[in-house]
Design a protein around this motif. Structure first.
Motif, PDB file in Angstrom:
ATOM      1  N   LEU A 126       0.154   7.194 -31.331  1.00  0.00           N
ATOM      2  CA  LEU A 126       0.462   5.754 -30.754  1.00  0.00           C
ATOM      3  C   LEU A 126      -0.501   5.261 -29.870  1.00  0.00           C
ATOM      4  N   GLY A 127      -1.193   6.224 -29.638  1.00  0.00           N
ATOM      5  CA  GLY A 127      -2.297   6.289 -28.818  1.00  0.00           C
ATOM      6  C   GLY A 127      -3.532   5.200 -28.780  1.00  0.00           C
ATOM      7  N   ASN A 128      -3.467   5.040 -30.345  1.00  0.00           N
ATOM      8  CA  ASN A 128      -4.091   3.828 -30.332  1.00  0.00           C
ATOM      9  C   ASN A 128      -4.290   2.239 -30.510  1.00  0.00           C
ATOM     10  N   TYR A 175       7.177  11.801 -23.378  1.00  0.00           N
ATOM     11  CA  TYR A 175       6.900  10.713 -22.939  1.00  0.00           C
ATOM     12  C   TYR A 175       6.768   9.444 -24.131  1.00  0.00           C
ATOM     13  N   TYR A 176       5.975  10.094 -25.141  1.00  0.00           N
ATOM     14  CA  TYR A 176       5.566  10.139 -26.347  1.00  0.00           C
ATOM     15  C   TYR A 176       6.486  10.021 -27.107  1.00  0.00           C
ATOM     16  N   SER A 177       7.666  10.450 -27.743  1.00  0.00           N
ATOM     17  CA  SER A 177       8.522  10.843 -27.997  1.00  0.00           C
ATOM     18  C   SER A 177       9.781   9.549 -27.487  1.00  0.00           C
ATOM     19  N   PHE A 228      -9.927  10.810 -23.981  1.00  0.00           N
ATOM     20  CA  PHE A 228      -8.815  11.466 -24.468  1.00  0.00           C
ATOM     21  C   PHE A 228      -7.250  11.947 -25.030  1.00  0.00           C
ATOM     22  N   PHE A 229      -6.964  11.045 -24.411  1.00  0.00           N
ATOM     23  CA  PHE A 229      -5.468  10.389 -24.969  1.00  0.00           C
ATOM     24  C   PHE A 229      -5.508  10.756 -26.225  1.00  0.00           C
ATOM     25  N   SER A 230      -6.707   9.145 -26.809  1.00  0.00           N
ATOM     26  CA  SER A 230      -6.523   9.200 -27.982  1.00  0.00           C
ATOM     27  C   SER A 230      -7.412   9.960 -28.501  1.00  0.00           C
TER      28      SER A 230
HETATM   29  N1  PFF Z   1      -4.066  11.139 -29.848  1.00  0.00           N
HETATM   30  C1  PFF Z   1      -2.485  11.255 -30.048  1.00  0.00           C
HETATM   31  C2  PFF Z   1      -2.900   9.248 -29.994  1.00  0.00           C
HETATM   32  O1  PFF Z   1      -3.782   8.432 -30.069  1.00  0.00           O
HETATM   33  O2  PFF Z   1      -1.392   9.115 -30.242  1.00  0.00           O
HETATM   34  C3  PFF Z   1      -1.401  11.623 -28.891  1.00  0.00           C
HETATM   35  C4  PFF Z   1      -1.896  13.091 -28.188  1.00  0.00           C
HETATM   36  C5  PFF Z   1      -1.308  13.620 -29.595  1.00  0.00           C
HETATM   37  C6  PFF Z   1      -2.545  13.346 -27.140  1.00  0.00           C
HETATM   38  C7  PFF Z   1      -2.031  15.236 -29.412  1.00  0.00           C
HETATM   39  C8  PFF Z   1      -2.458  14.763 -27.159  1.00  0.00           C
HETATM   40  C9  PFF Z   1      -2.197  15.541 -28.589  1.00  0.00           C
HETATM   41  F1  PFF Z   1      -1.967  16.587 -28.508  1.00  0.00           F
END
Ligand code: PFF
Length: 453
Positions: free
Chosen positions: A25-27, A103-105, A225-227
């Motif tokens: 979802l990050g991307n 919140y990802y969920s 970092f997130f991505s």
């Molecule tokens: N990198 C994942 C994304 O871009 O959706 C999000 C993510 C996965 C963040 C795993 C942190 C993690 F440990």
């Protein structure tokens, strides 16, 4: 006695696994809207620089710690720096992925909802623009529906971690990820045919540096970092399964390029349509979920079956991408409770999934009935997201890079990155410089500018 550690088969397997955690979802969801909040092309340039000059070196640093120790985050720190406070870094990196998962969920739940909508032809049947653009707003501010889909998504994540259908998910995502790629490229091409879309292309290609506030740098770094799933021990843990002969630098570069490409293509799928639909690019976390219905509705005017097929497959593959990332977040905490606290896998999974779900409930409600409650001026959802991406992940990354650049001996680091002097010998000096100086200084400067400005 040490158990024999499993290994990834080859370079492709390493990159596929790391990219599986990275691409999510990050991307597709986060990058386009953060980009929209900070003004387009100029942000992309900062983002690319942050990814390659700061995030990638931290990827190498985590890889070094993981493969050197062959352990989980907490265990790695205890093994490589026995009797020191470094183990607390291990603990921090167990907490932050759980916070992200909460919140990802919720967002994972939004894609569940959109999958249902696609399957019931909701996107193709809308008669007015308002009906289409209003989908997301109505859904998100309601109380129960987003809670139900959040619960469904979390149950899926917990089910996979519990039942170990990991193999199935992995096999599924090997098909889903390339399919997602093809679909996004298809949507890019389609978006570019929409009247008014060229303004979106200009927005992505013509930098306007006046939008680059000091927060934009933090946001670019946080997004990088997130991505790449950095600063939370995912890369560290995966690297602990990488064979000694494998080239860590090449795997890192491969993963980063995959991740960057996915993000940029997603931006080109979304932004032209954002402009064509007259949606504000700075609309925030809902941006992508407002734009896709518009695209699929337009597609449905000429080719309803194609639109229904593309939209349903699209949200299914997004769901798969989200799931592979979410699983890695929960797994870090479960592995810790099982290995270090002797808890049963089942109990650990249920306890962590339930507590994370509870925090997620607050995030979900912060778009509706709890929208009046603000923390430092932000809704609960935005607060958690900012806390994790802009602070906790870079902080974890800073600790990892200081550990490798300043605590570990240079000879050990060289040994890992050059495989005992057989690969990357010429590159090593540059990579070491980035890990020891540029990456930590970059993060500290961003922190300082964020605190002081
Ligand atoms: N990198 C994942 C994304 O871009 O959706 C999000 C993510 C996965 C963040 C795993 C942190 C993690 F440990």
């Amino acid at each position: 006695m040490m158990k024999q550690r499993e290994h990834f088969g080859n370079r492709f397997a390493v990159i596929a696994a790391m990219a599986g955690s990275a691409v999510g979802l990050g991307n597709i969801w986060r990058f386009p809207y953060v980009l929209g909040e900070y003004g387009g092309a100029a942000f992309i340039l900062v983002y690319i620089a942050a990814s390659l000059l700061v995030a990638l070196p931290i990827f190498f640093a985590e890889s070094v710690i993981g493969r050197r120790s062959r352990l989980d985050t907490f265990g790695a720190m205890r093994k490589l720096a026995p009797g020191t406070a470094w183990k607390w870094v291990g603990l921090l990196t167990i907490l932050s992925p759980l916070l992200i998962l909460s919140y990802y969920s919720v967002v994972g739940g939004w894609s569940v909802e959109f999958l249902f909508k696609a399957l019931s032809f909701d996107f193709t049947g809308a008669s007015t623009e308002e009906e289409v653009s209003g989908f997301f707003g109505r859904f998100i501010s309601s109380t129960w529906q987003p809670l139900i889909t959040h619960t469904l998504f979390m149950a899926l994540v917990a089910g996979v971690v519990l039942g170990g259908v990991k193999k199935g998910i992995e096999r599924f995502s090997k098909v889903a990820m390339p399919l997602l790629f093809v679909l996004i490229v298809f949507i890019v091409i389609y978006s570019l045919t929409l009247p008014g879309s060229m303004a979106g292309v200009t927005y992505l290609l013509k930098p306007d540096f006046s939008h680059l506030t000091s927060q934009a740098y933090a946001a670019a770094l946080g997004q990088a970092f997130f991505s790449l799933s950095l600063g939370v021990g995912t890369v560290l843990t995966y690297a602990s399964y990488v064979k000694k002969e494998e080239n860590l630098v090449a795997s890192g570069v491969g993963t980063a390029i995959c991740d960057l490409l996915f993000a940029l293509i997603a931006a080109f799928a979304v932004m032209p349509a954002v402009f064509a639909a007259g949606i504000a690019p700075e609309s925030g976390p809902g941006l992508v979920f407002q734009t896709f219905p518009y695209i699929f509705n337009k597609m449905g005017e000429g080719m309803p079956i194609v639109s229904a097929l593309v939209s349903a497959t699209f949200f299914l593959t997004i769901l798969a991408a989200a799931l592979t990332s979410a699983i890695s977040m929960l797994e870090v905490g479960v592995a810790f409770l099982v290995d270090e606290r002797g808890m049963k896998r089942r109990t650990a999974t249920l306890v962590l999934a339930f507590s994370t779900w509870l925090v997620g409930v607050l995030c979900s409600l912060s778009f509706g009935s709890l929208s009046g409650i603000k923390l430092l001026g932000l809704s609960f959802f935005d607060f958690l997201d900012t806390l994790c991406s802009d602070w906790l992940l870079p902080l974890g990354g800073l600790a990892f890079t200081i550990f490798v650049g300043w605590w570990m001996s240079k000879a050990d680091v060289r040994d890992e990155l050059t495989n005992g002097g057989t690969v990357n010998v010429k590159l090593f000096r540059g990579v070491y410089f980035l890990m020891r100086y540029l990456a930590p200084v970059g993060i500290i400067l961003v922190f300082l500018s964020n605190i002081l400005l």
